[in-house]
Design an enzyme around this catalytic site. Sequence first.
Site, PDB file in Angstrom:
ATOM      1  N   SER A   1      -0.508   4.897   6.624  1.00 39.74           N
ATOM      2  CA  SER A   1      -1.183   4.743   5.328  1.00 39.74           C
ATOM      3  C   SER A   1      -0.981   5.981   4.470  1.00 39.74           C
ATOM      4  O   SER A   1      -0.883   7.092   4.993  1.00 39.74           O
ATOM      5  CB  SER A   1      -2.689   4.539   5.585  1.00 39.74           C
ATOM      6  OG  SER A   1      -3.437   4.723   4.401  1.00 39.74           O
TER       7      SER A   1
ATOM      8  N   TYR B   1     -10.911   7.535   9.644  1.00 44.84           N
ATOM      9  CA  TYR B   1      -9.850   6.515   9.596  1.00 44.84           C
ATOM     10  C   TYR B   1      -8.488   7.184   9.374  1.00 44.84           C
ATOM     11  O   TYR B   1      -7.550   6.976  10.133  1.00 44.84           O
ATOM     12  CB  TYR B   1     -10.116   5.504   8.478  1.00 44.84           C
ATOM     13  CG  TYR B   1      -8.895   4.683   8.132  1.00 44.84           C
ATOM     14  CD1 TYR B   1      -8.183   4.910   6.959  1.00 44.84           C
ATOM     15  CD2 TYR B   1      -8.434   3.694   8.999  1.00 44.84           C
ATOM     16  CE1 TYR B   1      -7.045   4.189   6.662  1.00 44.84           C
ATOM     17  CE2 TYR B   1      -7.297   2.963   8.708  1.00 44.84           C
ATOM     18  CZ  TYR B   1      -6.605   3.222   7.532  1.00 44.84           C
ATOM     19  OH  TYR B   1      -5.462   2.504   7.233  1.00 44.84           O
TER      20      TYR B   1
ATOM     21  N   LYS C   1      -4.865   7.690  11.835  1.00 42.68           N
ATOM     22  CA  LYS C   1      -3.472   7.420  11.444  1.00 42.68           C
ATOM     23  C   LYS C   1      -2.612   8.669  11.689  1.00 42.68           C
ATOM     24  O   LYS C   1      -1.499   8.591  12.205  1.00 42.68           O
ATOM     25  CB  LYS C   1      -3.392   7.012   9.970  1.00 42.68           C
ATOM     26  CG  LYS C   1      -4.009   5.649   9.665  1.00 42.68           C
ATOM     27  CD  LYS C   1      -3.312   4.522  10.394  1.00 42.68           C
ATOM     28  CE  LYS C   1      -3.874   3.172  10.036  1.00 42.68           C
ATOM     29  NZ  LYS C   1      -3.280   2.064  10.795  1.00 42.68           N
TER      30      LYS C   1
HETATM   31  P1  NAD Z   1      -6.789  -6.459   8.544  1.00 46.50           P
HETATM   32  O1  NAD Z   1      -8.100  -5.983   9.028  1.00 46.50           O
HETATM   33  O2  NAD Z   1      -6.713  -7.613   7.626  1.00 46.50           O
HETATM   34  O3  NAD Z   1      -5.843  -6.804   9.801  1.00 46.50           O
HETATM   35  C1  NAD Z   1      -5.942  -6.103  11.005  1.00 46.50           C
HETATM   36  C2  NAD Z   1      -5.936  -7.145  12.122  1.00 46.50           C
HETATM   37  O4  NAD Z   1      -6.047  -6.472  13.366  1.00 46.50           O
HETATM   38  C3  NAD Z   1      -7.121  -8.121  12.031  1.00 46.50           C
HETATM   39  O5  NAD Z   1      -6.654  -9.441  12.149  1.00 46.50           O
HETATM   40  C4  NAD Z   1      -8.005  -7.739  13.217  1.00 46.50           C
HETATM   41  O6  NAD Z   1      -8.669  -8.863  13.780  1.00 46.50           O
HETATM   42  C5  NAD Z   1      -6.992  -7.142  14.178  1.00 46.50           C
HETATM   43  N1  NAD Z   1      -7.553  -6.150  15.099  1.00 46.50           N
HETATM   44  C6  NAD Z   1      -8.323  -5.080  14.782  1.00 46.50           C
HETATM   45  N2  NAD Z   1      -8.637  -4.391  15.899  1.00 46.50           N
HETATM   46  C7  NAD Z   1      -8.017  -5.025  16.945  1.00 46.50           C
HETATM   47  C8  NAD Z   1      -7.939  -4.814  18.336  1.00 46.50           C
HETATM   48  N3  NAD Z   1      -8.595  -3.801  18.913  1.00 46.50           N
HETATM   49  N4  NAD Z   1      -7.210  -5.674  19.101  1.00 46.50           N
HETATM   50  C9  NAD Z   1      -6.559  -6.717  18.526  1.00 46.50           C
HETATM   51  N5  NAD Z   1      -6.593  -6.992  17.206  1.00 46.50           N
HETATM   52  C10 NAD Z   1      -7.314  -6.144  16.429  1.00 46.50           C
HETATM   53  O7  NAD Z   1      -6.050  -5.196   7.916  1.00 46.50           O
HETATM   54  P2  NAD Z   1      -4.714  -5.121   7.035  1.00 46.50           P
HETATM   55  O8  NAD Z   1      -5.128  -4.813   5.620  1.00 46.50           O
HETATM   56  O9  NAD Z   1      -3.846  -6.275   7.331  1.00 46.50           O
HETATM   57  O10 NAD Z   1      -4.048  -3.791   7.634  1.00 46.50           O
HETATM   58  C11 NAD Z   1      -3.128  -3.884   8.693  1.00 46.50           C
HETATM   59  C12 NAD Z   1      -2.753  -2.462   9.063  1.00 46.50           C
HETATM   60  O11 NAD Z   1      -2.265  -1.772   7.911  1.00 46.50           O
HETATM   61  C13 NAD Z   1      -3.937  -1.635   9.578  1.00 46.50           C
HETATM   62  O12 NAD Z   1      -3.485  -0.809  10.642  1.00 46.50           O
HETATM   63  C14 NAD Z   1      -4.324  -0.771   8.385  1.00 46.50           C
HETATM   64  O13 NAD Z   1      -4.886   0.463   8.787  1.00 46.50           O
HETATM   65  C15 NAD Z   1      -2.991  -0.566   7.714  1.00 46.50           C
HETATM   66  N6  NAD Z   1      -3.111  -0.296   6.271  1.00 46.50           N
HETATM   67  C16 NAD Z   1      -3.806  -1.164   5.484  1.00 46.50           C
HETATM   68  C17 NAD Z   1      -3.942  -0.879   4.107  1.00 46.50           C
HETATM   69  C18 NAD Z   1      -4.724  -1.791   3.205  1.00 46.50           C
HETATM   70  O14 NAD Z   1      -5.170  -1.343   2.123  1.00 46.50           O
HETATM   71  N7  NAD Z   1      -4.917  -3.047   3.559  1.00 46.50           N
HETATM   72  C19 NAD Z   1      -3.353   0.268   3.568  1.00 46.50           C
HETATM   73  C20 NAD Z   1      -2.660   1.122   4.419  1.00 46.50           C
HETATM   74  C21 NAD Z   1      -2.540   0.820   5.788  1.00 46.50           C
HETATM   75  C1  WQD Z   2      -8.870   1.688  -5.855  1.00 42.50           C
HETATM   76  C2  WQD Z   2      -9.461   2.268  -7.130  1.00 42.50           C
HETATM   77  C3  WQD Z   2     -11.633   3.249  -6.837  1.00 42.50           C
HETATM   78  C4  WQD Z   2     -13.674  -0.532  -5.901  1.00 42.50           C
HETATM   79  C5  WQD Z   2      -8.272   2.379   0.127  1.00 42.50           C
HETATM   80  C6  WQD Z   2      -8.284   3.247   1.331  1.00 42.50           C
HETATM   81  C7  WQD Z   2      -6.877   3.513   1.801  1.00 42.50           C
HETATM   82  C8  WQD Z   2      -6.137   2.200   2.009  1.00 42.50           C
HETATM   83  C9  WQD Z   2      -6.180   1.387   0.738  1.00 42.50           C
HETATM   84  C10 WQD Z   2      -6.215   1.678   4.360  1.00 42.50           C
HETATM   85  C11 WQD Z   2     -10.153   3.606  -6.915  1.00 42.50           C
HETATM   86  C12 WQD Z   2     -11.715   2.048  -7.762  1.00 42.50           C
HETATM   87  C13 WQD Z   2     -12.712   0.407  -6.209  1.00 42.50           C
HETATM   88  C14 WQD Z   2     -14.730  -0.783  -6.822  1.00 42.50           C
HETATM   89  C15 WQD Z   2     -13.789   0.839  -8.303  1.00 42.50           C
HETATM   90  N1  WQD Z   2      -6.675   1.460   3.100  1.00 42.50           N
HETATM   91  N2  WQD Z   2     -12.766   1.068  -7.396  1.00 42.50           N
HETATM   92  N3  WQD Z   2     -14.750  -0.087  -7.983  1.00 42.50           N
HETATM   93  O1  WQD Z   2      -9.624   3.810  -2.274  1.00 42.50           O
HETATM   94  O2  WQD Z   2      -7.269   3.735  -3.258  1.00 42.50           O
HETATM   95  O3  WQD Z   2      -7.623   3.051  -0.894  1.00 42.50           O
HETATM   96  O4  WQD Z   2      -7.571   1.173   0.407  1.00 42.50           O
HETATM   97  O5  WQD Z   2      -5.327   2.407   4.692  1.00 42.50           O
HETATM   98  O6  WQD Z   2      -6.943   4.226   3.010  1.00 42.50           O
HETATM   99  O7  WQD Z   2      -8.865   4.497   0.963  1.00 42.50           O
HETATM  100  O8  WQD Z   2      -8.462   1.603  -2.751  1.00 42.50           O
HETATM  101  O9  WQD Z   2      -9.205  -0.487  -3.777  1.00 42.50           O
HETATM  102  O10 WQD Z   2     -10.956   0.996  -2.671  1.00 42.50           O
HETATM  103  O11 WQD Z   2      -9.911   1.701  -4.859  1.00 42.50           O
HETATM  104  O12 WQD Z   2     -13.838   1.452  -9.370  1.00 42.50           O
HETATM  105  O13 WQD Z   2     -15.656  -1.626  -6.575  1.00 42.50           O
HETATM  106  O14 WQD Z   2     -10.465   1.383  -7.620  1.00 42.50           O
HETATM  107  O15 WQD Z   2     -12.467   4.312  -7.294  1.00 42.50           O
HETATM  108  O16 WQD Z   2      -9.910   4.407  -8.056  1.00 42.50           O
HETATM  109  P1  WQD Z   2      -8.299   3.158  -2.373  1.00 42.50           P
HETATM  110  P2  WQD Z   2      -9.695   0.881  -3.467  1.00 42.50           P
END
Ligand code: NAD
Ligand code: WQD
Length: 335
Positions: free
Chosen positions: A124, A148, A152
Amino acid sequence: MNILLTGGAGYIGSHTVIALSEAGHTPVIYDNFCNSNKSVVERLEKIIGKPVAMVEGDIRDTPLLTKTLQNHEINAVIHFAGLKAVGESSIIPLEYYSSNVYGTLCLLEAMNQARVKNLVFSSSATVYGDPQYLPLDEQHPLSATNPYGRTKLHIEEILKDLKASDSEWNVLCLRYFNPVGAHVSGLIGEDPNGVPNNLLPFIAQVAAGKLAKLKIFGNDYSTPDGTGVRDYIHVMDLAEGHLAALSYLEGLSDWTAINLGTGQGYSVLEMIKAYEMASRIEIPFEFTLRRPGDIAACYASVEKAKSDLGWVAKRGLEDICVSSYKWQTYRSSIA
Ligand code: NAD
Ligand code: WQD
């Protein structure tokens, strides 16, 4: 290739199942459904027109993982499974270390036992901490501002040590920026439990009438309109980036990390305007205080993805907002 997607029933994993299947790969979902719904599997089968193999299990169940890798003759693993809510990670850090870090160790042990040594890891942009310069390239200093993000970072370091110890491992860390949007069918999308923490699903629920008003966390940032700027990448672009990553993975000589973003930042107000244009629905909002831990701006340098993966994001704000609203409308109809 046969590809195991840990967490494959989740938001990004489910969209990657489609991209892999359409490219001729055989995806296998491995998920404990703690943050997703089993119904996504049948919706995926409807979209791709063929069965999708699924194993229900926890990534901390090493024997089951080993058996799954062997039974499905897996060639590579994309490791999506994990907990991902920044705020929650400060409340239950041990659960985040158990699921994300210990879970990854169990996965690597199972892969070793099954002699599967090709891994793409979901990292991430949060590993960059507070940006010292923009756009963020892969050489930017790394730091964590919450448990979190620290999980990572730890996992990236574990994978570095693994690669150094055994050159047979091919390891690629993909640093996602802000995944948003949904598959064009509208049958799958981001489906957070409870009130969404993230901007786009919150706006989507305001548009669908499920939530009354958006709170904009701060309009006094040093950005063009004072609201936070982020690199919003369509989840299908992200999914397709994994196809390129799998090809790049084979014979990768060193541990590598690559950004997956668009290289373009948009503010909260710009996202609201784009959503209103796409949905033709007004999104009421009010400015409130900054959210603790938020940064002003964050967007990717995409040069390495372009040069190494031959991949660039193709979809824009309209695709993001139209697909998000279509999914939200469908989601509300099946609630
Ligand atoms: P998500 O929560 O929708 O998907 C994660 C999946 O993993 C879920 O289906 C959950 O049931 C499963 N899971 C969680 N813990 C588990 C475990 N112990 N054993 C088996 N399954 C498990 O999340 P996402 O948005 O699809 O994200 C997927 C990956 O990408 C994550 O590792 C997340 O950290 C990373 N990521 C997400 C974002 C984002 O904003 N969505 C941004 C950067 C990185
Ligand atoms: C985006 C912008 C908020 C909600 C997060 C995690 C990051 C990754 C992606 C896992 C910001 C603003 C948001 C609201 C708002 N996840 N906002 N009102 O914080 O960039 O990233 O998700 O890896 O680790 O930190 O995404 O969508 O929460 O916020 O004003 O109700 O929207 O301040 O500027 P963020 P976000």
